[in-house]
Structure formats: structure tokens, C-alpha cells
Design an enzyme around this catalytic site. Structure first.
Site, PDB file in Angstrom:
ATOM      1  N   GLU A 121       2.423   5.106  34.703  1.00 57.27           N
ATOM      2  CA  GLU A 121       2.039   4.300  35.858  1.00 57.27           C
ATOM      3  C   GLU A 121       3.030   4.526  36.993  1.00 57.27           C
ATOM      4  O   GLU A 121       4.235   4.617  36.777  1.00 57.27           O
ATOM      5  CB  GLU A 121       2.034   2.796  35.526  1.00 57.27           C
ATOM      6  CG  GLU A 121       0.938   2.335  34.599  1.00 57.27           C
ATOM      7  CD  GLU A 121       0.969   0.829  34.404  1.00 57.27           C
ATOM      8  OE1 GLU A 121       1.518   0.119  35.292  1.00 57.27           O
ATOM      9  OE2 GLU A 121       0.468   0.342  33.377  1.00 57.27           O
TER      10      GLU A 121
ATOM     11  N   GLU B 237       2.709  -1.870  28.012  1.00 58.57           N
ATOM     12  CA  GLU B 237       3.994  -2.498  28.338  1.00 58.57           C
ATOM     13  C   GLU B 237       4.380  -3.562  27.307  1.00 58.57           C
ATOM     14  O   GLU B 237       4.573  -4.742  27.629  1.00 58.57           O
ATOM     15  CB  GLU B 237       3.961  -3.093  29.745  1.00 58.57           C
ATOM     16  CG  GLU B 237       3.778  -2.057  30.821  1.00 58.57           C
ATOM     17  CD  GLU B 237       3.767  -2.634  32.229  1.00 58.57           C
ATOM     18  OE1 GLU B 237       4.056  -1.881  33.176  1.00 58.57           O
ATOM     19  OE2 GLU B 237       3.475  -3.844  32.370  1.00 58.57           O
TER      20      GLU B 237
END
Length: 683
Positions: free
Chosen positions: A317, A153
Site C-alpha cells: 500500500e 495490517e
């Protein structure tokens, strides 16, 4: 760049952090028993494991990771190996403080959190290459390794002197001379001229935050510097494992707005990864929208990610139950996990991966959902839900080579435009709502089961019959030329209010609306009326009245035909909806922000006019409250039919189909339970 990820089955699994359980081998043994039971076939390893991999500088410990590789390969599993740069060891920050980030006020941050690193630091770039080289040498030959996951991320920014120097170099490369910079920044305003490159500094509340060009260039620089950091990090991987593709997990926005992540330009970043992957966390069962409305927003984000490479992608995710960072961390209702997982497969994803496989016992994410919870049990509702998704993906294995159907409709989305419009000192800070406007236009097609691509200004327009270009405030002449050619050759475009106001240097177009847009749309732009929240206007179209909210552009007609006019205020009788024949195509303008009732009527007429509905739908009753998405290959078409409501729905199938998930036949009237998904193919 290596080929895209080659897999023979849908990936089911996610982040596994066995380094948290090294002192409890019986728990790791139990995990692998539960993973096999729940049909987990893919493991993302190594995220945030740097301290366990390199407990002291230059001292490496890979034995624990070797054992996990062995365990996974014994179960014929796949491994996505992450580089650990998202969270470095404490010893590194103590020895090399330059790697710590500096905020916009010039304060060096303490060690803590994650991603607290300077993107420009030579030391940190060297350290990431060192650990990645060790990983590649040790594991690059393992048969289970299918993909490199770079960091985690990526995002954020640093304002240290190293980054200031990098920014100045970036600016010098872009503008060449200080005179040119001053000219394009319009820096004579407030006497803000630059005299040398050394005077350039990132936007800061201690200095300048009102130079719109500077603010925009800093956002562009942060994307470019992040990409540069990424490219530096993958050098050893490309060298040692050239056939293993790389990815990094992009992000969606946070609820409740469900917007795109605004920190980085993913359209630009996408050219530097082999496979698109992203983290999807819709907050199902919230109290402010229906499951159908949230499903639409989630579908749009999936289409954004698919559109980055116009290819299949990965869900890196998701949660099997709840998260720990929403404003309210509600668990999923029965059936919702299967529904949400298969929605992503329906839109082109080739994986359902979770954060996390085993719930952390402590620290900040200890209550984030996981396949294996603190109870270490296979009797939880979550475990049963995950196992059902695993079985679904095995049943769908024949679809792994299919792609999402090629849409005939595209919506233009542009990061520069989003950033520029958000920062514009005009209109209203409360109601610009660029992303929610895109959602509103997209929703009509989603509810009509018509596929849509989300495209950038760099994409080829020719595959599409209809292009929607909402609120294109910052539009460069290159894109104007592109849409001129597209429409003249037979394409159809819908533009809206607040379009074509500034160029890519954030300078206003002089002499009225650009001539190119005047030709395409057959209009001359006059001004925009910004309405207060309690103010409205009205437009009457085909005998029906619609409300105008927030914004109303005022145009003079040139060649365009007015289809509807404003009814109120000083611009009553001015055109509010127009159509212009240009070459072989059509350009339409929606001049004010309308309610969704107008968009529903308008786009439904265009769907019929341009024959954009799917005549091959398996359902007779196309008005059923069911969503249909399509994946296909050269031989077969597969329909993902989903009931996103909490009540039963009836579908009537035209012919004989088979539900791949159950093996049951589908013909005639068929009842869909709440949140049920059927994957139908014709017999």
C-alpha cells in the site's frame, strides 16, 4: 514453504473494492478503462469483502468476484487475493460474541471498526478457514492469481479468558515450573510471587503493569499468538494452493516520528511469510523537516523490510496523492509521487501498489487518495502522476530480476530491545529515542550514498565489514558470543551508551558489565548519567568540540585506547570515545549521545579507513546533493539517482550512461530538476 513470488514485471496497482460498486456496473466498466490507461497491472481483491462473499452464514456469493477475475484476466492482469479476516460480518459477531475482543480492563468490545477479533477464538479460527477454503477452491486455479494476501495490517491484542488461557499455556511452555518463573521474574519484589499458572494475567491497569518481565513476555506472546492465528488461517491455502505464496502487509510507524511499528516483532513474523510486503505512507511536504530528511527515514524503513529476508519485497500500500489519517492530509507536490515510488524500487521493492484504486464514496476512508477519484476522470493530476509511474515501471522491466546491492555495513535492530528499553523505569521517558538514534546513525551513510542493511541479532554477521549496534540495552549472551567471534575474525563494531545492561529475561547483569563485553570493548562500565534537556556535556576530539546530549556512559579503561574524553562534570577526563583491537578486528565505543555533526565526522573517517565508499559511483562530484542507490544483476548495474530537494542540482557523470526512463544519454554535467529521478546504466 513455496518459493518466493515469481514475476516478470514490476507490479503496479493496488486495492480494488468493486463490491462497493456492484449496483453501478457502468462505474466498474469505466474503472477498467481508466486502469488500462494508467498502466495498472495488479489488483488486490477481497480485503474487507466478507459480507459480500458470505452475506449469511454458509451462504456464499462469488458471482461478482468471478466477473472481476474475468475482467482482470481479459487485460492480462495479476491478482493478489486477500483473505477477508480483517473485518468480519456483523452477523458473525451477533451469533458468536466470543470472537469480539476484550480490552485490558476486561470489557468486551462492541462490533465495529476492523480487527476487532480475538486471536484465540476457536470459532473465529474455524470461520476464517471456512471462507479461505472456499476462496482457494474457487480461485486457486485461476491463471491470474499470483499471491495470497492474508488479512490486513495485523495488530492489536485481546485480553479475554481464551487469550489468558493461551498466555498461561505459553508461559508454562517457556518457564516449565512456577519456581523457575518466579526466579526469572524476580517476583519476590513487592511479594508478587505466583503460586500457580492460573494466577497469571496479562498486564492491566486494573492489576499489574510494573512487572517488566511480564510486560515484555506479553508483547512476545502477542506476536506469537498473531503468528499462530496467521498459520491457522493459511492451512487451507497451503493445502489447496501449495504453489501460491502468501504474504501479509506489515506496517511502518506513523508520522511525525516515522518509527517502526512496535506492536509485532516482524523479524520473527518474517519467517512465516513467503514474501515481505509493507504499507508505506510518508507524509511528504510536511512543515517540520525537509524532503531529504523524510526521504532518509523512508529509505531506512525500506531497508528494514528488505532486511527481514535479505531479498526483494513488495510495497502493498501507498497513496497516489494524500491519506485521510495524518494529522494534516496534504497532497503531494508535482513530481513527488514519481520520486517516492521510484525510491522504493531503488531500495529493492518490486511493486508500487496503492490504497486505493477507486476512491470510496462514503465512510471513514472516502477522502483517502486513489487512482480514480470521485470525479471519475482521467484528467486529474493524480491520474497523470500514476500513469507516469506506470510508464516508468514498464521502462524498467529489464530490472525485475535485479537485487539491491549487497551492503558492507549493517545496523543492528532488535524488537525485544526496543520494547524492553521503552519500558525501562530508568533514564528518561522523553529521550530514550531508540529508533530516532538508529535514524541518526543511518543518515550519515544514506547521505554518503553508502548502502546499509538492517539486521537482527539472529542474522549472520560475516558479510559485513562494519556493524553498528546502538543502545543494545537488552543483550543476551548468545549475541555477545556472536560479536566476539565476528570481531576476533576481523570484523569491526561500533557500540554505544546503554548497552548490555540486562539479559533476555529482563534481569540485570551482576558483578559489573558482562565479562564478554569488557573483553570485546576493552572497557569496564561504571554508570550512565541521564541529562535533563537543558543540560549538556562536551567532548573534544581531534581539535573539535562536540556536544553531549541526554546520556553519557562512564567507563574505566582496560585495554581500550581513549580517542576523546568528556570535558565537564565529575566524569571529566573519562573516555567518551574508545577503540580496542580485539583479535583481528576492532571494537569502538561511543559513550555518550552526540549531535549528528560528530556522527558525520566519525563515520566518514571509518568509511575511508575501511574503504567502504562506492568507488564505482557514476558521478564525479560525490558531494552533489543527490542520492544514489544501486540495483544489479550478474551483468549490469543500475543507478537510481534522485534529487530530493526543491531546487535544481548538477551532477557530473564520469563516463557515458543512458537514462532508462527517458532514453537520453548522460555524460558530463547534467541538471536534475527538483524531485527528478534518473535510472542510469553504463553504455
Amino acid at each position: 514453504m513455496p518459493n518466493s513470488l515469481q514475476i516478470s514485471k514490476f507490479l503496479h496497482g493496488g486495492d480494488y473494492n468493486p463490491e462497493q460498486w456492484i449496483d453501478n456496473p457502468d462505474i466498474i466498466d469505466r474503472d477498467f478503462t481508466l486502469f488500462e490507461q494508467s498502466k495498472i497491472n495488479t489488483f488486490t481483491l477481497g480485503i474487507f469483502a466478507w459480507t459480500k462473499l458470505e452475506p449469511k452464514e454458509g451462504v456464499y456469493d462469488f458471482e461478482w468476484l468471478d466477473n472481476i477475475f474475468d475482467r482482470i484476466e481479459q487485460q492480462n492482469g495479476n491478482i493478489i487475493l486477500a483473505t477477508p479476516s480483517g473485518a468480519r460480518p456483523r452477523w458473525m459477531s451477533q451469533k458468536y460474541p466470543e470472537i469480539l475482543r476484550t480490552n485490558e480492563q476486561g470489557k468486551k468490545l462492541l462490533f465495529g471498526e476492523r480487527h476487532n477479533h480475538c486471536l484465540s477464538s476457536p470459532v473465529y479460527r474455524e470461520k476464517t478457514q471456512e471462507i479461505n477454503r472456499q476462496l482457494a477452491k474457487r480461485y486457486g486455479h485461476r491463471k491470474s492469481l499470483i499471491l495470497w494476501h492474508i488479512s490486513n495490517e495485523l495488530g492489536g491484542e485481546c485480553h479475554c479468558e481464551l487469550c489468558q488461557e493461551a498466555f498461561r499455556k505459553w508461559m508454562k511452555n517457556k518457564y516449565k515450573t512456577i519456581d523457575n518463573l518466579n526466579k526469572l521474574y524476580w517476583s519476590s519484589f513487592w511479594s508478587h510471587q505466583y503460586n500457580s499458572w492460573e494466577e497469571i494475567h496479562s498486564p492491566s491497569i486494573l492489576g499489574d503493569t510494573t512487572s517488566l518481565s511480564l510486560n515484555l513476555d506479553w508483547k512476545r506472546f502477542v506476536t506469537d499468538q498473531t503468528i499462530d492465528f496467521f498459520e491457522n488461517e493459511i492451512k487451507p491455502l497451503r493445502e489447496i494452493t501449495p504453489d501460491i505464496p502468501v504474504t501479509t502487509n506489515f506496517m511502518g510507524g506513523n508520522p511525525p516520528d516515522s518509527s517502526v511499528y512496535q506492536g509485532l516483532d516482524y523479524q520473527k513474523f518474517s519467517g512465516h511469510v513467503d514474501v515481505i510486503s509493507w504499507d508505506s505512507y510518508p507524509n511528504w511536504s510536511n512543515d517540520y523537516e525537509s524532503a531529504e530528511d523524510l526521504a532518509m527515514k523512508t529509505a531506512l524503513m525500506n531497508d528494514v523490510m528488505r532486511g527481514l529476508k535479505h531479498d526483494s519485497y513488495l510495497i502493498m500500500e501507498s497513496t497516489p496523492s494524500q491519506v485521510n489519517w495524518h494529522p494534516f492530509n496534504k497532497s503531494k507536490r508535482p513530481g513527488m509521487h514519481e520520486m517516492g515510488s521510484l525510491q522504493q524500487i531503488a531500495h529493492g521493492a518490486n511493486s508500487v501498489l496503492y490504497f486505493q484504486l477507486h476512491q470510496s464514496r462514503g465512510s471513514s476512508e472516502m477522502f483517502h487518495g486513489a487512482v480514480v477519484t470521485h470525479g471519475l476522470s482521467n484528467q486529474t493530476r493524480t491520474f497523470r502522476d500514476v500513469s507516469e509511474v506506470g510508464r516508468d515501471l514498464e521502462r524498467l522491466q529489464s530490472l525485475i530480476k535485479t537485487k539491491y546491492i549487497q551492503p558492507k555495513i549493517a545496523i543492528v535492530f532488535d524488537y525485544d530491545n526496543m520494547w524492553a528499553l521503552e519500558d525501562a523505569r530508568n533514564y528518561s521517558d522523553q529521550t530514550k529515542s531508540y529508533w530516532s538514534t538508529i535514524q541518526n546513525h543511518y543518515s550519515v551513510f544514506w547521505h554518503n550514498n553508502v548502502p546499509v542493511d538492517i539486521i537482527s541479532t539472529k542474522d549472520d554477521l560475516s558479510p559485513y565489514t562494519l556493524i553498528i549496534d546502538p543502545m543494545h540495552f537488552m543483550m543476551d549472551k548468545e549475541f555477545m558470543n556472536k560479536i566476539e567471534k565476528y570481531v576476533s575474525l576481523g570484523g569491526n563494531i561500533v557500540g554505544t551508551y546503554m548497552t548490555g545492561i540486562v539479559n533476555k529475561n529482563y534481569l540485570a547483569y551482576l558483578g559489573g558489565w558482562p565479562q564478554k563485553l569488557q573483553k570485546i570493548y576493552g572497557l569496564s562500565y561504571i554508570e550512565t548519567d541521564t541529562l535533563y534537556p537543558k543540560q549538556t556535556n562536551t567532548v573534544k576530539w581531534e581539535g573539535q568540540k562536540f556536544t553531549i546530549l541526554n546520556y553519557a556512559d562512564i567507563f574505566d579503561l582496560k585495554e581500550a585506547r581513549p580517542l576523546a574524553h568528556y570535558e565537564d562534570d565529575f566524569y571529566a577526563k573519562s573516555p567518551a570515545l574508545t577503540e580496542n583491537n580485539f583479535g583481528s578486528g576492532t571494537a569502538m565505543m561511543i559513550a555518550g549521545r552526540t549531535e549528528n555533526t560528530f556522527l558525520n565526522k566519525f563515520y566518514n573517517k571509518l568509511l575511508d579507513k575501511f574503504s567502504l565508499r562506492d568507488s564505482e559511483s557514476p558521478l564525479e562530484n560525490t558531494d552533489a546533493n543527490l542520492n544514489v542507490q544501486v540495483r544489479q544483476d550478474e551483468n549490469k548495474t543500475y543507478y537510481f539517482i534522485t534529487n530530493y530537494s526543491d531546487s535544481e542540482q548538477i551532477a557530473v557523470f564520469k563516463d557515458n550512461y543512458t537514462n532508462i526512463l527517458s532514453g537520453n544519454s548522460l555524460n558530463g554535467p547534467t541538471t536534475f530538476a527538483p524531485y527528478q529521478v534518473v535510472v542510469a546504466t553504463e553504455d
